[in-house]
Design an enzyme around this catalytic site. Sequence first.
Site, PDB file in Angstrom:
ATOM      1  CG  ASP A 191      -1.926   1.046   1.289  1.00 51.21           C
ATOM      2  OD1 ASP A 191      -2.745   1.081   0.361  1.00 51.21           O
ATOM      3  OD2 ASP A 191      -1.945   1.857   2.233  1.00 51.21           O
ATOM      4  CD  GLU A 200      -2.055   2.429  -3.756  1.00 56.60           C
ATOM      5  OE1 GLU A 200      -3.143   2.956  -4.026  1.00 56.60           O
ATOM      6  OE2 GLU A 200      -1.533   2.524  -2.638  1.00 56.60           O
TER       7      GLU A 200
HETATM    8  C1  GLC Z   1      -4.133   3.084  -0.798  1.00 55.51           C
HETATM    9  C2  GLC Z   1      -5.386   2.247  -0.725  1.00 55.51           C
HETATM   10  C3  GLC Z   1      -6.513   3.143  -0.313  1.00 55.51           C
HETATM   11  C4  GLC Z   1      -6.208   3.711   1.048  1.00 55.51           C
HETATM   12  C5  GLC Z   1      -4.851   4.407   1.059  1.00 55.51           C
HETATM   13  C6  GLC Z   1      -4.371   4.635   2.456  1.00 55.51           C
HETATM   14  O1  GLC Z   1      -4.216   4.060  -1.777  1.00 55.51           O
HETATM   15  O2  GLC Z   1      -5.610   1.610  -1.947  1.00 55.51           O
HETATM   16  O3  GLC Z   1      -7.739   2.472  -0.305  1.00 55.51           O
HETATM   17  O4  GLC Z   1      -7.188   4.652   1.406  1.00 55.51           O
HETATM   18  O5  GLC Z   1      -3.865   3.635   0.448  1.00 55.51           O
HETATM   19  O6  GLC Z   1      -4.011   3.423   3.055  1.00 55.51           O
END
Ligand code: GLC
Length: 547
Positions: free
Chosen positions: A204, A264
Site C-alpha cells: 500500500d 501501489e
Molecule cells: C491506498 C489504498 C486506499 C487507502 C490508502 C491509504 O491508496 O488503496 O484504499 O485509502 O492507500 O491506506
Amino acid sequence: MADNNPWWADAVVYQVYPRSFADSNGDGIGDLDGLTSRLPYLSELGVDALWLTPFYPSPLADGGYDVSDYRDVDPRLGTLAGFDALVARAREHGMRVIVDLVPNHCSSAHPLFQAALAAGPGSQEREMFIFRPGRGPGGDLPPNNWPSNFGGSAWTRVPDGQWYLHLFDAGQPDWNWRDPRVPRMFEDIIRFWLDRGVAGLRVDVAHGIFKDPELADAADTVRSVRPSGYYHRPETLELYRSWRAILDSYPADVWPGPRTAIGEVWYDTYATLQPYLAPDVLPQVFNFELVTAQWDALAIRKGIDATLALTTGSRAPWVIGNHDVVRPVTRWGVAPARAAALLLLALPGSAYVYQGEELGLPEVLDIPDSARQDPAFRRTGGKVRGRDGCRVPLPWERGGASFGFSGTDPASSPAPPWLPQPAYWGAYSVAAERGDPLSFLRLYQAALRLRGENPALGVGELSGGAAGGAAGGAAGGAAAPAGEGAIRWLDAPDDALVFARDPGFVFAANLGSRPLPLPPHREVLLASGALAPDGALPRDTAVWLAT
Ligand code: GLC
Ligand code: CA
C-alpha cells in the site's frame, strides 16, 4: 507452456474487498468464511490468484487501511484459523492468495501509537512516529504545509501540544521508517504472512513510506503524486531491496512458488515510475495507464506503448479498476467497459480484476450522505464524494435480502449490508448473469478460458516484431526478438486499437463512430458485442481473432 516464468508473470489476479464480497453469518459484513464459501465461483470464473484488501483488526477509519494489529484477523471478518482454511481451500482450486501490506501508516488505535501518546514528547515511543512541535505563536500551526490525501492538513495536534503526521486520515499516523524498530517490525510481519503460505504482498502507498527528514514545506499544498518531501524518496528503493531478499529466501519450487510483491505506486511521469522497476526491488508494480486514460484510442495506445517501453506487463500488471476509483462502466460506459475487459486480458503479462468488474457493476452514485464511510467525504465536508460507490456489497441472487450477499438461506433475515445496495442490484447478480449469454460474467468467463488456452496470451511467445510499426519488421530473424511483452500494432485508423501477438492472435477494438472492417483472420474467438451484419466492428466493440 514450457517456460521459466514465475506464476505471477501472467496471472489474472482477482481483487477481493472482503467486507463487500460475501457475508457468512448475516451481520451485513462480508467475511473470510463468506469468501471461502464462494471460492467455487472464482474458480469457475477462471482467475489464478486472489488479492485481499485489509482484513486485519481495524477501527475502520479508512476501510481497514488503518491497521491496529498487523498479525491478526478482525473478529468481524474471521480468525487466523479461518484465514489458513481460506488459503488451503484456494490452493485446492489452484488459486494463490496475496495480502495487503500497509507500511506507510497504522491505526491510531495501534498499541504502539497509543504508547507513543501516553509516553509524551521526547520519548522513544514517539520516535516510531513523526511527532513535531507546531509553528507560529503557541505552536498552533501545523509543522509544515503538507496536505492529507483525504483533505485538510496532514497533521493533527495531540493534547500535549505536539502534532503527528498522517498523509491520510487522522486515524492513520505515519510510521517513522528512520527508526530501526519500524523496518525490523515489518520484516517480521512480512515473514508472518509468507510463512502462512501467502504467495505475495500488495504494498500500500509504495511511493510513500520515507519522508524528508527536514519536513520542509512543499512548493504548494495541492495534492499530487509527483516526487516531494513525502513521495518517491530514494530510501524507499533500499527498503524494497531488503524485502526482495526476504521474498527470494522462500523456496521457489514448492507451492505457492516464487513469492511476489506488487507496489501501489502512483506516479506523475514515467521517469518517476522507472526506478521502481529496477531488477532487484519489488518484483511488480501496478501500471495505472488504463485507469487514468480516457476512452480514447490514442490515449490508450500511448499508455500501453509507454508501459511496454519501460518494462513488461508481467512486472507492471494491467488494471482497469480497483477499490479506489470509479467503476469502468461508469467511467467509460457499458460497451467501452466490455471492450476494455477484452483489452485488459489480451495485453501481455499479468492483469488484475476488481470484484464486481466481472459483473459490470456500475458505480453507485446515490449512496445517502449518512451512509457514506470514506474519510475523504468527511474530511472535505462532502466536496469529495469518496470511494464508497465502488465498494457496495456484491449481488449474488436476483432478489431476497441483500441479494444473497448475506448467506443463501431465504428464511434468514440478515442485518442490512454495511453499505446500502441499490434496488436494481439484482439485475447484476451472479445468478442473473450466469444465465445470460450476453452478460459481463459470461464474457469474462469466456475470455479467461480462452486466455488460459491460447499460447499467444498471457506472457505469450517471444514476438518477432517490436511494439509499434505495422506488421513487424523482423522477418528473417535479423532483428533481435522484442521479447516478452511485445505486441505489434497493425495498420488501423487513429480511433482503433489493433495489435497482433504471436502465434496467430489479433486484438481489435473500434473506439470510433465508423464501423471498422475486421483485420484478416481465420476465426472470431470472442467479441465484446454483436458485429455488424457485414462483419464489421461497431463502435466501442472489441474482438479476439485467430489468424
Ligand atoms: C491506498 C489504498 C486506499 C487507502 C490508502 C491509504 O491508496 O488503496 O484504499 O485509502 O492507500 O491506506
Ligand atoms: Ca459477516
